[in-house]
Design an enzyme around this catalytic site. Sequence first.
Site, PDB file in Angstrom:
ATOM      1  CE  LYS A 129      -4.312   0.930   0.015  1.00  0.00           C
ATOM      2  NZ  LYS A 129      -5.490   0.407  -0.578  1.00  0.00           N
ATOM      3  CG  ASP A 169      -7.386   3.496  -0.925  1.00  0.00           C
ATOM      4  OD1 ASP A 169      -7.851   2.339  -0.929  1.00  0.00           O
ATOM      5  OD2 ASP A 169      -7.297   4.245   0.092  1.00  0.00           O
TER       6      ASP A 169
HETATM    7  P1  NDP Z   1     -12.948   7.696  -2.768  1.00  0.00           P
HETATM    8  O1  NDP Z   1     -11.995   8.550  -2.516  1.00  0.00           O
HETATM    9  O2  NDP Z   1     -13.562   7.418  -4.180  1.00  0.00           O
HETATM   10  O3  NDP Z   1     -14.407   7.980  -1.951  1.00  0.00           O
HETATM   11  C1  NDP Z   1     -14.001   8.215  -0.525  1.00  0.00           C
HETATM   12  C2  NDP Z   1     -15.344   8.334   0.186  1.00  0.00           C
HETATM   13  O4  NDP Z   1     -15.144   8.350   1.831  1.00  0.00           O
HETATM   14  C3  NDP Z   1     -15.810   9.839  -0.043  1.00  0.00           C
HETATM   15  O5  NDP Z   1     -17.256  10.019   0.117  1.00  0.00           O
HETATM   16  C4  NDP Z   1     -15.275  10.695   0.997  1.00  0.00           C
HETATM   17  O6  NDP Z   1     -15.921  11.742   1.462  1.00  0.00           O
HETATM   18  C5  NDP Z   1     -15.400   9.310   2.391  1.00  0.00           C
HETATM   19  N1  NDP Z   1     -14.404   9.725   3.246  1.00  0.00           N
HETATM   20  C6  NDP Z   1     -13.299   9.730   3.261  1.00  0.00           C
HETATM   21  N2  NDP Z   1     -12.537   9.943   4.438  1.00  0.00           N
HETATM   22  C7  NDP Z   1     -13.387  10.085   5.167  1.00  0.00           C
HETATM   23  C8  NDP Z   1     -13.467  10.491   6.733  1.00  0.00           C
HETATM   24  N3  NDP Z   1     -12.338  10.587   7.345  1.00  0.00           N
HETATM   25  N4  NDP Z   1     -14.454  10.644   7.148  1.00  0.00           N
HETATM   26  C9  NDP Z   1     -15.696  10.407   6.391  1.00  0.00           C
HETATM   27  N5  NDP Z   1     -15.841  10.143   5.111  1.00  0.00           N
HETATM   28  C10 NDP Z   1     -14.779   9.973   4.569  1.00  0.00           C
HETATM   29  O7  NDP Z   1     -12.233   6.411  -2.097  1.00  0.00           O
HETATM   30  P2  NDP Z   1     -12.861   5.055  -2.643  1.00  0.00           P
HETATM   31  O8  NDP Z   1     -14.341   4.912  -2.561  1.00  0.00           O
HETATM   32  O9  NDP Z   1     -11.921   4.353  -3.555  1.00  0.00           O
HETATM   33  O10 NDP Z   1     -12.453   4.087  -1.143  1.00  0.00           O
HETATM   34  C11 NDP Z   1     -13.229   4.065   0.140  1.00  0.00           C
HETATM   35  C12 NDP Z   1     -12.907   3.006   0.918  1.00  0.00           C
HETATM   36  O11 NDP Z   1     -12.845   1.553   0.263  1.00  0.00           O
HETATM   37  C13 NDP Z   1     -11.587   3.159   1.384  1.00  0.00           C
HETATM   38  O12 NDP Z   1     -11.320   2.506   2.652  1.00  0.00           O
HETATM   39  C14 NDP Z   1     -10.717   2.283   0.483  1.00  0.00           C
HETATM   40  O13 NDP Z   1      -9.425   1.748   1.255  1.00  0.00           O
HETATM   41  C15 NDP Z   1     -11.683   0.873   0.211  1.00  0.00           C
HETATM   42  N6  NDP Z   1     -11.305   0.308  -1.059  1.00  0.00           N
HETATM   43  C16 NDP Z   1     -11.290   0.827  -2.085  1.00  0.00           C
HETATM   44  C17 NDP Z   1     -11.099   0.242  -3.197  1.00  0.00           C
HETATM   45  C18 NDP Z   1     -11.094   0.716  -4.587  1.00  0.00           C
HETATM   46  O14 NDP Z   1     -11.015   0.095  -5.508  1.00  0.00           O
HETATM   47  N7  NDP Z   1     -11.290   2.010  -4.797  1.00  0.00           N
HETATM   48  C19 NDP Z   1     -10.675  -1.275  -3.249  1.00  0.00           C
HETATM   49  C20 NDP Z   1     -10.973  -1.887  -1.937  1.00  0.00           C
HETATM   50  C21 NDP Z   1     -11.063  -0.844  -0.891  1.00  0.00           C
HETATM   51  P3  NDP Z   1     -15.151  13.248   1.184  1.00  0.00           P
HETATM   52  O15 NDP Z   1     -15.345  13.290  -0.179  1.00  0.00           O
HETATM   53  O16 NDP Z   1     -15.638  14.243   1.981  1.00  0.00           O
HETATM   54  O17 NDP Z   1     -13.785  13.172   1.553  1.00  0.00           O
END
Ligand code: NDP
Length: 450
Positions: A129, A169
């Site tokens: 990562k 991510d």
């Molecule tokens: P994105 O950046 O596309 O979206 C993240 C979302 O989560 C946004 O809505 C964001 O809101 C919210 N968010 C992020 N940090 C916080 C926080 N501290 N408190 C509240 N809301 C938060 O990321 P992904 O959708 O790609 O990833 C989301 C999760 O999925 C993560 O845990 C990631 O590790 C996991 N994941 C992702 C994969 C992928 O293929 N993308 C694969 C496997 C796991 P805001 O815009 O306000 O920050």
Amino acid sequence: MTSAESELDAFMKGLEKRNPGESEFQQAVREVAESLMPFVLEHPKYQKAQILERMTEPDRVIIFRVTWEDDDGNIRVNRAWRVQFNNSIGPYKGGMRFHPTVTLSVLKFLGFEQTFKNSLTGLPMGGAKGGANFNPKGKSDNEVMRFCQSLMIELHRHIGEDTDVPAGDIGVGGREISYLFGQYKRLANRFVGTLTGKGLSFGGSHGRTEATGYGCIYFCENMLNNIGDSVNGKTIAVSGSGNVAIYAAEKATQLGAKVVTLSDSSGFIHDPDGIDPEKLAFVKDLKEVQRGRIHQYIDRFPNATFHKDQRPWSVPVDIAVPCATQNEIDASDAATLLTNRVKVVSEGANMPTELAAAHQFLQGGVLFAPAKAANAGGVAVSGLEQSQNALRLSWSHEEVDLKLQNIMKEIHSKCVNYGKKADGSVNYVDGANIAGFVKVAESMVAYGAV
Ligand code: NDP
């Protein structure tokens, strides 16, 4: 105290001493070690080879400065990392996260988890990562491009299609991967699959954008089918409104469920009528193109409500799918969900459930799918992207989706195999941890003391 409990206690004390202040990493290891310790004690070969001690120490950590210039000509400095955790079963593989909360502890927890997750997919991928404490929010495209290019000037020495293959991510989506890959290609003078999540016109795979969210709902469907039920007709709370959340909501709706919430870091929206495909198209545009905020949903769909600075877990639902970030469900959220008779919790995000909350779900008989199983679909399709790049061909959307469905089904079977209890129910946490562990541990034993 049983012997497994006292071994766990001693093991965790050592780990905490070696990794002081790294609360996220300690939490991720404890969750895994709780499942594994009894299994390791039953299999002395793993204990003799010190597999747990070795698997909790990354192969290497690369830390570097990223200097870049903003649109006003100011010099800006960020810190970036790549944690290459374990390459026993294949080249390192795992996403890059750009968020101000990124620390070494966060990336070590994610890299550690990734090792087990990648093993569960059945594909030859090790765990890694990376990321930076850079906040893409509010930055112009040119600023994000300059940051990505500067980061890649250092990162490119440490990655490669057979060495380490980064992906996206939080904060790293299609735009960032394109900038990163463009710079990698220029520096390496090679067009190879060293990053995944690429655009379709330059080596990306059909279905990669949707894979994590879709896979998470396929996993729910498998768990429910296993007890003679299905996603169809269920009410679902999804958190987040990024890549994983949007496509989890899309697949759930396609399978006949009603998704009633989405969120971001400023609060959540509740739409009791359900977020249908038309509404989801609005959210996709809002988040992916306009880069707007989720509260703008209620301006367009006034029947919905916005709940500032709150998480969606107070809304009564059958299924909760946390898709935002780590530790977004605490013990009190879990108690509320249990009072409201939640049946399934499927982790789209990585470690969204605090340890105490996870224990409550398991004790409460909830079908609780840990991230390393439930969200493995994303990295699985990244693995398929690597295969397509190596073969220099492109599979259709249908082909990739079918492979994804089969991989999620296989992961579910592995969890059942290792997590089935005497009463016939399945502990998916134990199942995923042990199934992910065995393949990596067997390889490490075979390699000897490396
Ligand atoms: P994105 O950046 O596309 O979206 C993240 C979302 O989560 C946004 O809505 C964001 O809101 C919210 N968010 C992020 N940090 C916080 C926080 N501290 N408190 C509240 N809301 C938060 O990321 P992904 O959708 O790609 O990833 C989301 C999760 O999925 C993560 O845990 C990631 O590790 C996991 N994941 C992702 C994969 C992928 O293929 N993308 C694969 C496997 C796991 P805001 O815009 O306000 O920050």
